[in-house]
Design a protein around this motif. Structure first.
Motif, PDB file in Angstrom:
ATOM      1  N   ALA A   8       0.844  -1.191   0.000  1.00  0.00           N
ATOM      2  CA  ALA A   8       0.000   0.000   0.000  1.00  0.00           C
ATOM      3  C   ALA A   8       0.880   1.242   0.000  1.00  0.00           C
ATOM      4  O   ALA A   8       1.662   1.453   0.929  1.00  0.00           O
ATOM      5  N   LYS A   9       0.754   2.039  -1.054  1.00  0.00           N
ATOM      6  CA  LYS A   9       1.516   3.287  -1.129  1.00  0.00           C
ATOM      7  C   LYS A   9       0.572   4.455  -0.859  1.00  0.00           C
ATOM      8  O   LYS A   9      -0.529   4.517  -1.410  1.00  0.00           O
ATOM      9  N   PHE A  10       1.019   5.383  -0.019  1.00  0.00           N
ATOM     10  CA  PHE A  10       0.219   6.548   0.319  1.00  0.00           C
ATOM     11  C   PHE A  10       0.926   7.810  -0.167  1.00  0.00           C
ATOM     12  O   PHE A  10       2.090   8.051   0.156  1.00  0.00           O
ATOM     13  N   GLY A  11       0.207   8.611  -0.935  1.00  0.00           N
ATOM     14  CA  GLY A  11       0.772   9.841  -1.488  1.00  0.00           C
ATOM     15  C   GLY A  11       0.800  10.980  -0.493  1.00  0.00           C
ATOM     16  O   GLY A  11       0.356  10.854   0.654  1.00  0.00           O
ATOM     17  N   GLY A  12       1.306  12.122  -0.934  1.00  0.00           N
ATOM     18  CA  GLY A  12       1.503  13.259  -0.047  1.00  0.00           C
ATOM     19  C   GLY A  12       0.231  13.800   0.569  1.00  0.00           C
ATOM     20  O   GLY A  12       0.229  14.202   1.744  1.00  0.00           O
ATOM     21  N   THR A  13      -0.866  13.815  -0.183  1.00  0.00           N
ATOM     22  CA  THR A  13      -2.121  14.318   0.389  1.00  0.00           C
ATOM     23  C   THR A  13      -2.631  13.389   1.481  1.00  0.00           C
ATOM     24  O   THR A  13      -3.348  13.817   2.381  1.00  0.00           O
ATOM     25  N   TYR A 219      -0.932  -4.180  -5.821  1.00  0.00           N
ATOM     26  CA  TYR A 219      -0.235  -2.960  -5.427  1.00  0.00           C
ATOM     27  C   TYR A 219      -1.295  -1.871  -5.309  1.00  0.00           C
ATOM     28  O   TYR A 219      -1.848  -1.414  -6.294  1.00  0.00           O
ATOM     29  N   GLU A 220      -1.590  -1.475  -4.068  1.00  0.00           N
ATOM     30  CA  GLU A 220      -2.602  -0.449  -3.809  1.00  0.00           C
ATOM     31  C   GLU A 220      -1.934   0.923  -3.761  1.00  0.00           C
ATOM     32  O   GLU A 220      -1.001   1.132  -2.997  1.00  0.00           O
ATOM     33  N   ASN A 221      -2.432   1.840  -4.581  1.00  0.00           N
ATOM     34  CA  ASN A 221      -1.870   3.179  -4.631  1.00  0.00           C
ATOM     35  C   ASN A 221      -2.939   4.158  -4.138  1.00  0.00           C
ATOM     36  O   ASN A 221      -3.871   4.480  -4.859  1.00  0.00           O
ATOM     37  N   PHE A 222      -2.790   4.586  -2.872  1.00  0.00           N
ATOM     38  CA  PHE A 222      -3.798   5.453  -2.261  1.00  0.00           C
ATOM     39  C   PHE A 222      -3.493   6.917  -2.540  1.00  0.00           C
ATOM     40  O   PHE A 222      -2.389   7.401  -2.292  1.00  0.00           O
ATOM     41  N   THR A 223      -4.523   7.604  -3.038  1.00  0.00           N
ATOM     42  CA  THR A 223      -4.381   9.014  -3.378  1.00  0.00           C
ATOM     43  C   THR A 223      -5.610   9.756  -2.871  1.00  0.00           C
ATOM     44  O   THR A 223      -6.117   9.444  -1.796  1.00  0.00           O
ATOM     45  N   ASP A 224      -6.129  10.727  -3.621  1.00  0.00           N
ATOM     46  CA  ASP A 224      -7.245  11.530  -3.124  1.00  0.00           C
ATOM     47  C   ASP A 224      -8.450  11.531  -4.070  1.00  0.00           C
ATOM     48  O   ASP A 224      -9.253  12.466  -4.060  1.00  0.00           O
ATOM     49  N   VAL A 225      -8.567  10.499  -4.901  1.00  0.00           N
ATOM     50  CA  VAL A 225      -9.743  10.360  -5.773  1.00  0.00           C
ATOM     51  C   VAL A 225     -10.294   8.941  -5.669  1.00  0.00           C
ATOM     52  O   VAL A 225      -9.551   7.991  -5.408  1.00  0.00           O
ATOM     53  N   ASP A 226     -11.615   8.805  -5.867  1.00  0.00           N
ATOM     54  CA  ASP A 226     -12.259   7.499  -5.756  1.00  0.00           C
ATOM     55  C   ASP A 226     -11.906   6.574  -6.912  1.00  0.00           C
ATOM     56  O   ASP A 226     -11.853   5.351  -6.755  1.00  0.00           O
TER      57      ASP A 226
END
Length: 299
Positions: A8-13, A219-226
């Protein structure tokens, strides 16, 4: 399904403030398969804010020009200190982070590209230390992973590094650990031991490399959009969500300037056939968009 592996990757937001850290914690703990957590540097808290990576670039310039170094340093430390305070972590982790930054500043050299990479990498590195500290403070078996010790070995190209093939074999050993591993994105080390970064946004690449190395199921890429949308939701009202892409479609769109993932992030998972799931930290119940080898969605 006990042997499932999720990166799980988490971006800056997703890491902009303490409230976002708490959301990341909930997501990580919601599935025991999320043992591999890749983090970015804290992003903007609002539209008028400055990303930590940009604060670090300002600090590098201040060191180069020998002007306003203390103010530039304090601006970076304060971002981490405010998160630590709101998470009730105490002052020790803030001291660890400040000491790390001061140590990097002391390594200034005439090779400005090398020095800037060293300072920029502090964003993700200290973000990972802070996430690990937070999880440990609530009793979780979490640990910060040093990319050098883990084997994230990259080419000696400052600001545009590429992963070296033998890194995968070294990183694969992380699968033997039984902890929640917090891995800083965006950078690794050259064979000479220097810090080197991927190009901007390179935490996506770190996640892809790690997913391939440990043979992740997703590979989960977590950001700020659904979802990934057919148009920019900030510009177009109610754009059409796209639940499924193939790797090839995604690559073609990225060549055309359609930015969802760092263009180099897909290469490692493509070789292993690992699906990528773009998801929203602020709405983790949304299924997100899958990027897959063919038109078949993972079960």
């Amino acid at each position: 399904m006990q042997n499932r592996r999720l990166v799980a990757k988490f971006g800056g937001t997703s890491l902009a403030d303490a409230g976002q850290f708490a959301k990341v914690k909930e997501i990580v703990l919601a599935d025991a398969a999320r043992k591999y957590v890749v983090v970015s540097a804290p992003g903007k808290r609002d539209s008028n804010d400055t990303k930590v990576t940009d604060l670090l670039i300002n600090l590098a310039v201040a060191c180069r020009d020998n002007e306003n170094k203390e103010a530039a340093l304090e601006a970076v430390v304060e971002r981490y200190a405010s998160i630590a305070k709101d998470l009730h972590l105490g002052k020790e982790i803030v001291k660890v982070i400040k000491d790390d930054l001061v140590g990097r500043m002391a390594k200034y050299s005439d090779n400005y590209g090398m020095f800037e990479d060293l300072l920029k990498a502090a964003g993700e590195d200290n973000s990972a230390k802070l996430v690990a500290c937070y999880l440990q403070s609530i009793g979780e078996n979490a640990e910060y992973i040093d990319p050098k010790e883990a084997g994230m070995i990259l080419s000696n190209e400052f600001g545009n590094a590429q992963v070296l093939p033998h890194s995968y074999e070294l990183l694969a050993k992380l699968a033997e650990r039984d902890t929640i591993m917090i891995f800083p994105g965006f950078f690794g080390y050259s064979e000479d031991g220097d810090v080197v970064t991927f190009s901007r946004g390179g935490s996506d690449v770190t996640g892809g490399i790690l997913a391939a190395a440990v043979n992740a199921d997703v590979y989960e890429n977590f950001t700020d959009v659904d979802f990934v949308y057919a148009a920019n939701p900030k510009l177009i009202e109610n754009p059409f969500p796209i639940p499924l892409f193939t790797y090839e479609e995604m690559r073609e769109l990225s060549y055309a300037g359609f930015s969802v993932l760092h263009e180099e992030a897909l290469a490692p998972v493509y070789k292993k056939g690992i699906p990528v799931n773009i998801r929203n930290t602020n709405n983790p119940d949304a299924p997100g968009t899958f990027i897959v080898p063919d038109k078949t969605a993972p079960k």
